[in-house]
Design a protein around this motif. Structure first.
Motif, mmCIF file in Angstrom:
data_model
loop_
_atom_site.group_PDB
_atom_site.id
_atom_site.type_symbol
_atom_site.label_atom_id
_atom_site.label_comp_id
_atom_site.label_asym_id
_atom_site.label_seq_id
_atom_site.Cartn_x
_atom_site.Cartn_y
_atom_site.Cartn_z
ATOM 1 N N ALA A 1 0.803 -1.222 0.000
ATOM 2 C CA ALA A 1 0.000 0.000 0.000
ATOM 3 C C ALA A 1 0.839 1.276 0.000
ATOM 4 O O ALA A 1 0.430 2.288 -0.576
ATOM 5 C CB ALA A 1 -0.952 0.001 1.196
ATOM 6 N N VAL A 2 2.002 1.260 0.640
ATOM 7 C CA VAL A 2 2.803 2.482 0.698
ATOM 8 C C VAL A 2 3.338 2.878 -0.679
ATOM 9 O O VAL A 2 3.155 4.020 -1.121
ATOM 10 C CB VAL A 2 3.945 2.339 1.725
ATOM 11 C CG1 VAL A 2 4.917 3.508 1.622
ATOM 12 C CG2 VAL A 2 3.375 2.275 3.149
ATOM 13 N N PRO A 3 3.968 1.965 -1.424
ATOM 14 C CA PRO A 3 4.504 2.423 -2.718
ATOM 15 C C PRO A 3 3.473 2.466 -3.842
ATOM 16 O O PRO A 3 3.681 3.179 -4.830
ATOM 17 C CB PRO A 3 5.584 1.369 -3.019
ATOM 18 C CG PRO A 3 5.105 0.139 -2.318
ATOM 19 C CD PRO A 3 4.384 0.598 -1.091
ATOM 20 N N LEU A 4 2.340 1.722 -3.708
ATOM 21 C CA LEU A 4 1.459 1.556 -4.857
ATOM 22 C C LEU A 4 0.046 2.115 -4.691
ATOM 23 O O LEU A 4 -0.607 2.432 -5.690
ATOM 24 C CB LEU A 4 1.339 0.060 -5.199
ATOM 25 C CG LEU A 4 2.637 -0.669 -5.546
ATOM 26 C CD1 LEU A 4 2.363 -2.151 -5.742
ATOM 27 C CD2 LEU A 4 3.290 -0.068 -6.785
ATOM 28 N N LEU A 5 -0.426 2.247 -3.456
ATOM 29 C CA LEU A 5 -1.855 2.503 -3.267
ATOM 30 C C LEU A 5 -2.161 3.781 -2.505
ATOM 31 O O LEU A 5 -3.267 3.945 -1.989
ATOM 32 C CB LEU A 5 -2.505 1.296 -2.569
ATOM 33 C CG LEU A 5 -2.345 -0.046 -3.308
ATOM 34 C CD1 LEU A 5 -2.899 -1.177 -2.466
ATOM 35 C CD2 LEU A 5 -3.046 0.003 -4.666
ATOM 36 N N GLY A 6 -1.218 4.676 -2.416
ATOM 37 C CA GLY A 6 -1.489 5.980 -1.832
ATOM 38 C C GLY A 6 -1.393 6.064 -0.327
ATOM 39 O O GLY A 6 -1.772 7.082 0.264
ATOM 40 N N MET A 7 -0.891 5.021 0.311
ATOM 41 C CA MET A 7 -0.709 5.059 1.754
ATOM 42 C C MET A 7 0.575 5.807 2.075
ATOM 43 O O MET A 7 1.619 5.575 1.449
ATOM 44 C CB MET A 7 -0.648 3.635 2.322
ATOM 45 C CG MET A 7 -0.475 3.560 3.821
ATOM 46 S SD MET A 7 -0.414 1.829 4.390
ATOM 47 C CE MET A 7 -0.180 2.063 6.149
ATOM 48 N N SER A 8 0.508 6.721 3.040
ATOM 49 C CA SER A 8 1.690 7.506 3.400
ATOM 50 C C SER A 8 2.312 6.979 4.689
ATOM 51 O O SER A 8 1.669 6.269 5.465
ATOM 52 C CB SER A 8 1.314 8.977 3.573
ATOM 53 O OG SER A 8 0.371 9.128 4.631
ATOM 54 N N LEU A 9 3.552 7.356 4.909
ATOM 55 C CA LEU A 9 4.251 7.010 6.140
ATOM 56 C C LEU A 9 4.005 8.096 7.190
ATOM 57 O O LEU A 9 3.548 9.201 6.846
ATOM 58 C CB LEU A 9 5.744 6.862 5.863
ATOM 59 C CG LEU A 9 6.140 5.686 4.963
ATOM 60 C CD1 LEU A 9 7.627 5.749 4.629
ATOM 61 C CD2 LEU A 9 5.789 4.352 5.615
ATOM 62 N N PRO A 10 4.270 7.834 8.461
ATOM 63 C CA PRO A 10 4.081 8.879 9.483
ATOM 64 C C PRO A 10 4.884 10.120 9.145
ATOM 65 O O PRO A 10 5.999 10.031 8.592
ATOM 66 C CB PRO A 10 4.598 8.208 10.766
ATOM 67 C CG PRO A 10 4.465 6.746 10.516
ATOM 68 C CD PRO A 10 4.724 6.559 9.049
ATOM 69 N N PRO A 11 4.363 11.297 9.440
ATOM 70 C CA PRO A 11 5.055 12.526 9.068
ATOM 71 C C PRO A 11 6.308 12.802 9.880
ATOM 72 O O PRO A 11 7.110 13.654 9.496
ATOM 73 C CB PRO A 11 3.996 13.608 9.323
ATOM 74 C CG PRO A 11 3.098 13.018 10.357
ATOM 75 C CD PRO A 11 3.055 11.557 10.061
#
Length: 270
Positions: free
Chosen positions: A133-143
């Motif tokens: 999900a992080v690289p492909l589906l728009g999920m971001s990491l904590p700021p």
């Protein structure tokens, strides 16, 4: 051996047993990926049809990340709140008598099993969801690192809260001829009030005070909002206090039900 070490040994053994179900985890990941994509599309349609410039309680990107976090930690939530099937069978057949013969506290044993039953499948599925999900589906990491640390601490509290809630539900089996009633009713409440179906900030304003007080926000919503930075890392003590208070309530409730239930328990057979 001290009682704490005994329960930790039970927890480790239960985790090792449940971590063997890798095929089930892979199948579950596919299902959660499908529902995650569906929910993201619904959110995009919802946000796309709001008035331009209208203030939103949560940005679209945050809502998308919130959704994928829900899919990653889906198994941590007592979605089935289904009482432990092995414990249910022991009570039904009378084999719970063997459990009573052990020099262990019955409720604490059930609490340990409940925590393991939710942590193990989460450990199998969450890393895979993050990896996709992080690289492909728009999920971001904590700021920030502070947000990541607050999220990790809150998830520990969430696991304890969920385990306490699930073990309290399990304790009701000593009082009912069938546990199906509570097993069917509780999941609907938990899914909605924890933020699994819709992020809690998107609920109407008049509902927010009630959602904040209920225990279910501590299971998913509060940790996820710490991850997003939607709640500042400085809000962590309040989140942990909320989780700890409700965990204590459910533990006390479960222990009371077990204590009174054992007083009226009759094991037949020989």
């Amino acid at each position: 051996m001290s009682p704490l070490r005994v329960y930790l040994a039970v927890l480790r053994a239960r985790l090792r047993a449940l971590l063997q179900y890798r095929a089930a985890a892979a199948a579950g990941f596919g299902t959660q990926l499908f529902w995650g994509l569906l929910k993201v599309m619904v959110l995009e349609a919802f946000y796309g049809n709001t008035a331009p410039g209208a203030p939103q309680p949560m940005a679209l990107g945050q809502a998308i990340t919130y959704t994928w976090l829900g899919q990653a930690f889906f198994q941590l939530l007592p979605f089935s709140t289904n009482p432990d099937p092995e414990v249910r069978e022991m009570i039904r057949t009378g084999a719970v008598g063997y459990e009573l013969a052990r020099p262990l506290d019955l409720h604490t044993l059930w609490l340990t099993r409940a925590i393991a039953a939710r942590v193990a499948p989460t450990l199998l599925r969450a890393p895979l969801m993050f990896a996709v999900a992080v690289p492909l589906l728009g999920m971001s990491l904590p700021p920030s690192l502070a947000a990541a640390g607050a999220f990790a601490a809150a998830m520990v509290g969430a696991a304890a809260l969920v385990g306490a809630f699930a073990s309290a539900v399990t304790s009701t089996m000593l009082w009912t001829t069938s546990s199906d009633g509570i097993a069917r009713l509780a999941p609907s409440v938990v899914l909605i009030a924890s933020g699994m179906v819709i992020p809690l900030p998107l609920f109407p304003r008049w509902m927010q005070p009630w959602l904040d007080v209920l225990p279910f926000r501590g299971m998913l919503d509060a940790p996820f909002r710490l991850y997003l930075g939607h709640l500042a890392a400085g809000a962590l003590p309040g989140v942990l206090l909320h989780q700890a208070l409700w965990t204590a309530v459910f533990v006390a409730l479960g222990r009371a039900m077990v204590a009174r239930g054992l007083g009226r328990l009759v094991v037949q057979g020989g």
